[in-house]
Design a protein around this motif. Structure first.
Motif, PDB file in Angstrom:
ATOM      1  N   VAL A 433      57.774  58.831  11.020  1.00 14.82           N
ATOM      2  CA  VAL A 433      58.308  58.271  12.260  1.00 14.82           C
ATOM      3  C   VAL A 433      57.139  58.205  13.220  1.00 14.82           C
ATOM      4  N   ASP A 434      57.250  57.319  14.231  1.00 13.11           N
ATOM      5  CA  ASP A 434      56.020  56.928  14.914  1.00 13.11           C
ATOM      6  C   ASP A 434      55.518  57.895  15.970  1.00 13.11           C
ATOM      7  N   GLN A 435      56.354  58.869  16.363  1.00 15.34           N
ATOM      8  CA  GLN A 435      55.870  59.815  17.369  1.00 15.34           C
ATOM      9  C   GLN A 435      55.239  61.057  16.756  1.00 15.34           C
ATOM     10  N   MET A 436      55.344  61.213  15.423  1.00 20.04           N
ATOM     11  CA  MET A 436      54.823  62.449  14.821  1.00 20.04           C
ATOM     12  C   MET A 436      53.296  62.369  14.655  1.00 20.04           C
ATOM     13  N   PRO A 437      52.614  63.542  14.578  1.00 18.09           N
ATOM     14  CA  PRO A 437      51.170  63.493  14.319  1.00 18.09           C
ATOM     15  C   PRO A 437      50.942  63.002  12.900  1.00 18.09           C
ATOM     16  N   TYR A 438      50.062  62.058  12.762  1.00 19.41           N
ATOM     17  CA  TYR A 438      49.883  61.415  11.465  1.00 19.41           C
ATOM     18  C   TYR A 438      48.399  61.191  11.214  1.00 19.41           C
ATOM     19  N   GLY A 439      47.925  61.719  10.098  1.00 16.41           N
ATOM     20  CA  GLY A 439      46.516  61.534   9.752  1.00 16.41           C
ATOM     21  C   GLY A 439      46.193  62.451   8.592  1.00 16.41           C
ATOM     22  N   GLY A 440      44.963  62.338   8.081  1.00 19.70           N
ATOM     23  CA  GLY A 440      44.683  63.043   6.841  1.00 19.70           C
ATOM     24  C   GLY A 440      43.480  63.948   6.896  1.00 19.70           C
ATOM     25  N   VAL A 441      43.303  64.653   5.761  1.00 17.95           N
ATOM     26  CA  VAL A 441      42.110  65.460   5.534  1.00 17.95           C
ATOM     27  C   VAL A 441      41.361  64.807   4.360  1.00 17.95           C
ATOM     28  N   LYS A 442      40.230  65.347   4.027  1.00 19.49           N
ATOM     29  CA  LYS A 442      39.363  64.826   2.958  1.00 19.49           C
ATOM     30  C   LYS A 442      39.114  63.322   3.180  1.00 19.49           C
ATOM     31  N   LEU A 443      39.156  62.524   2.127  1.00 17.59           N
ATOM     32  CA  LEU A 443      38.827  61.088   2.269  1.00 17.59           C
ATOM     33  C   LEU A 443      39.919  60.296   2.991  1.00 17.59           C
ATOM     34  N   SER A 444      41.029  60.960   3.361  1.00 18.37           N
ATOM     35  CA  SER A 444      42.104  60.231   4.064  1.00 18.37           C
ATOM     36  C   SER A 444      41.799  60.046   5.544  1.00 18.37           C
ATOM     37  N   GLY A 445      40.733  60.659   6.025  1.00 20.74           N
ATOM     38  CA  GLY A 445      40.318  60.326   7.381  1.00 20.74           C
ATOM     39  C   GLY A 445      40.131  61.484   8.302  1.00 20.74           C
ATOM     40  N   MET A 446      40.019  61.155   9.601  1.00 14.83           N
ATOM     41  CA  MET A 446      39.841  62.181  10.627  1.00 14.83           C
ATOM     42  C   MET A 446      40.512  61.710  11.905  1.00 14.83           C
ATOM     43  N   GLY A 447      41.081  62.682  12.640  1.00 17.35           N
ATOM     44  CA  GLY A 447      41.819  62.340  13.853  1.00 17.35           C
ATOM     45  C   GLY A 447      43.281  62.128  13.509  1.00 17.35           C
ATOM     46  N   ARG A 448      44.111  62.086  14.526  1.00 23.01           N
ATOM     47  CA  ARG A 448      45.549  61.908  14.318  1.00 23.01           C
ATOM     48  C   ARG A 448      46.058  60.747  15.153  1.00 23.01           C
ATOM     49  N   GLU A 449      47.054  60.017  14.587  1.00 26.26           N
ATOM     50  CA  GLU A 449      47.752  59.009  15.367  1.00 26.26           C
ATOM     51  C   GLU A 449      49.164  59.497  15.660  1.00 26.26           C
ATOM     52  N   GLY A 450      49.959  58.613  16.323  1.00 27.41           N
ATOM     53  CA  GLY A 450      51.182  59.042  16.986  1.00 27.41           C
ATOM     54  C   GLY A 450      50.756  59.075  18.445  1.00 27.41           C
ATOM     55  N   PRO A 451      51.444  58.331  19.340  1.00 27.42           N
ATOM     56  CA  PRO A 451      50.912  58.136  20.693  1.00 27.42           C
ATOM     57  C   PRO A 451      50.434  59.406  21.400  1.00 27.42           C
ATOM     58  N   LYS A 452      51.193  60.499  21.283  1.00 27.88           N
ATOM     59  CA  LYS A 452      50.776  61.730  21.980  1.00 27.88           C
ATOM     60  C   LYS A 452      49.405  62.211  21.486  1.00 27.88           C
ATOM     61  N   TYR A 453      49.164  62.068  20.187  1.00 22.22           N
ATOM     62  CA  TYR A 453      47.945  62.601  19.584  1.00 22.22           C
ATOM     63  C   TYR A 453      46.794  61.611  19.734  1.00 22.22           C
ATOM     64  N   ALA A 454      47.116  60.321  19.627  1.00 16.95           N
ATOM     65  CA  ALA A 454      46.065  59.305  19.749  1.00 16.95           C
ATOM     66  C   ALA A 454      45.497  59.297  21.168  1.00 16.95           C
ATOM     67  N   ILE A 455      46.375  59.513  22.140  1.00 15.68           N
ATOM     68  CA  ILE A 455      45.922  59.465  23.537  1.00 15.68           C
ATOM     69  C   ILE A 455      44.939  60.612  23.808  1.00 15.68           C
ATOM     70  N   GLU A 456      45.106  61.719  23.093  1.00  8.77           N
ATOM     71  CA  GLU A 456      44.136  62.816  23.237  1.00  8.77           C
ATOM     72  C   GLU A 456      42.778  62.390  22.714  1.00  8.77           C
ATOM     73  N   GLU A 457      42.792  61.660  21.585  1.00  5.33           N
ATOM     74  CA  GLU A 457      41.521  61.204  21.010  1.00  5.33           C
ATOM     75  C   GLU A 457      40.872  60.150  21.905  1.00  5.33           C
ATOM     76  N   MET A 458      41.707  59.441  22.668  1.00  6.49           N
ATOM     77  CA  MET A 458      41.211  58.285  23.425  1.00  6.49           C
ATOM     78  C   MET A 458      40.925  58.602  24.892  1.00  6.49           C
ATOM     79  N   THR A 459      40.987  59.881  25.251  1.00  8.84           N
ATOM     80  CA  THR A 459      40.634  60.294  26.612  1.00  8.84           C
ATOM     81  C   THR A 459      39.722  61.511  26.537  1.00  8.84           C
ATOM     82  N   GLU A 460      38.897  61.679  27.578  1.00 13.35           N
ATOM     83  CA  GLU A 460      37.979  62.825  27.634  1.00 13.35           C
ATOM     84  C   GLU A 460      38.505  63.813  28.664  1.00 13.35           C
TER      85      GLU A 460
END
Ligand code: NAP
Length: 468
Positions: A433-460
């Motif tokens: 579902v789109d509000q949950m933290p979503y992202g991977g470890v290893k070759l699946s990536g780094m960082g999390r999406e889901g608006p609450k989590y993405a906004i943390e990555e996109m602000t200092e």
């Protein structure tokens, strides 16, 4: 394309075709070096305006976009289905989810806040107070894949705008139409010109040029591990988030609800012809119930209807290209040569591949250890849960995995042992579902999406400290 609010034309065009039968869907202009630079400069010029915009104004624009997208849901669903080849009923679900992603982004704009820092916890902090505020990073390059062309783009654009950033979006070449329509929709909702720019064209040239442009502060990429890794290695000091692939695994214990597990695994393996980053690709089933479980999986698979994506009865349509369908077909052949048993499907007509179920897939073949991104699933058996967990973890990827069992102790024990970004109990790893933290470890990536989590990555977080 949309640059600085204007519709931009160039001399080179690209035809977009329905992957199912190659019929023409639309034409887009292709960006060159000049348009990439113009788009970044337009985003840079709009950055002060977005930075100064109140949280309430940002939230209001995102809420209007949510409403307008719902009003135009059917035309967006038709566009998504036609460009990506996904069945219309799945495209409708994608549009509903995309509208929710905008709503969640709007709500997160309201909640954007920092914290009070306990300065006096240090002796040297005596007489000082401090707080953090969250500031936008600046211009964000958003590069997105073909499989969820609308929702995955909005998982970047929504939080980026909520955080006060500006965006240059490069959609996949196969699916540029919904991206251009979305940029127009945002302008109608009062988004300042230049806050969202869309450039269309080949990733290898303009995507890379965009990502590496000096005035881009952050790259947010969803796509293959190969391209993600390349961008990460070239990014230097830019902030990078990567949402990459997976070869999702699910464990089915002997005490599981086999009807439910089989029905959900079939849905999770074959939705959008398996072209989902968390598509169920590897099923490990306890040996005592293996045959019973397989029978149910085959029964559900037989019910799936193949056809034209715009027909509402269609469950399975084509892959994105014939070449991709041929690749998956060749992986099935390789697995069969190595000893796997093909129980159903696997027959290809142009870009469409019948959903395939294999049993006893050797762990060294591509179907087991790489991301298939096609309508194929392998069912292998195990004796001990520890062995199943070891097989799940035997992967270069780690996005999501799951277990079906009625034993809560086993479920949580497995949840602790499996190395992934998200673990699902009595649910398939394809669940999101789109509000949950979503992202991977290893070759699946780094960082999390889901608006609450993405906004943390996109602000200092900026510290403001004062001496009393
Ligand atoms: P892809 O080939 O990696 O392409 C993704 C995007 O990157 C496209 O816009 C592409 O443009 C662009 N691109 C290609 N080469 C580039 C380069 N050198 N520099 C910059 N950009 C470049 O992936 P895809 O085939 O579209 O999508 C499938 C992959 O996405 C799968 O691996 C899937 O697992 C992953 N995915 C992950 C998630 C997640 O959330 N984790 C979600 C969905 C999909 P062109 O189209 O013009 O080449």
């Amino acid at each position: 394309m949309r640059i600085g609010g204007e519709a931009v034309r160039t001399e080179t065009t690209q035809e977009v075709r329905l992957p199912f039968d190659g019929s023409p869907v639309g034409v887009v202009f292709q960006a060159g070096q000049q348009e990439v630079h113009r788009a970044v400069k337009a985003a840079q010029a709009a950055a002060p305006l977005m930075r100064e915009m109140t949280l309430s104004e940002r939230a209001s624009i995102l809420r209007k976009a949510h409403q307008k997208l719902l009003e135009r849901a059917e035309s967006f669903a038709q566009a998504v289905s036609s460009e990506s080849g996904k069945p219309l009923k799945e495209a409708r679900l994608e549009v509903e989810r995309a509208a929710l992603t905008l709503l969640f982004s709007s709500e997160e704009a309201h909640r954007l806040s920092g914290e009070v820092v306990p300065m006096e916890a240090s002796p040297a902090g005596k007489g000082h107070m401090a707080m953090t505020v969250r500031e936008p990073v600046g211009v964000i390059a958003a590069i997105t894949p073909f499989n969820f062309p609308l929702n995955l783009a909005l998982h970047k654009i929504g939080p980026a705008l909520a955080g006060g950033n500006t965006v240059v979006h490069k959609p996949a070449s196969a699916t540029p139409i919904s991206a251009v329509l979305m940029a127009e929709l945002f302008l109608e909702c009062g988004l300042p010109q230049g806050a969202l720019n869309v450039i269309t064209g080949p990733g290898g040239s303009i995507g890379e040029q965009l990502a590496l442009h000096n005035d881009v502060a952050m790259i947010t990429f969803t796509g293959s591990a190969e391209v993600g890794l390349r961008l990460r290695n070239l990014a230097g000091m830019k902030r990078v988030t990567l949402e990459l692939g997976n070869n999702s695994a699910v464990i089915v214990e002997a005490d599981a609800d086999l009807d439910e597990a089989a029905a959900r695994c079939v849905a999770g393996s074959f939705a959008h012809s398996g072209q989902v980053c968390i598509s169920v690709q590897r099923i490990f089933v306890q040996e005592k119930v293996r045959d019973e479980f397989l029978e149910r999986v085959l029964a559900h698979t037989r019910k799936l209807k193949l056809g034209h994506p715009l027909e509402l009865s269609t469950d399975i349509s084509s892959l994105i290209t014939q070449q991709e369908a041929e690749r998956v077909e060749s992986w099935i052949e390789e697995a069969v040569k190595a000893g796997a048993r093909l129980l159903i499907g696997g027959k290809r007509t142009r870009a469409t591949l019948e959903p395939a179920v294999l049993a006893d897939v050797p762990p060294w073949v591509q179907l087991a250890c790489r991301e298939a991104f096609g309508p194929v699933v392998g069912v292998n058996r195990y004796r001990q849960l520890e062995d199943a967990i070891a097989m799940v973890n035997d992967s270069p990827y780690g996005l999501q995995a799951g277990i079906y069992t009625r034993d809560i102790q086993k479920a949580f024990w497995a949840a602790r042992k499996v190395h992934v970004g998200g673990f699902l109990i009595n649910e398939i790893p394809q669940y999101r579902v789109d509000q949950m933290p979503y992202g991977g470890v290893k070759l699946s990536g780094m960082g999390r999406e889901g608006p609450k989590y993405a906004i943390e990555e996109m602000t200092e977080p900026k510290l403001i400290c004062w001496k009393l």
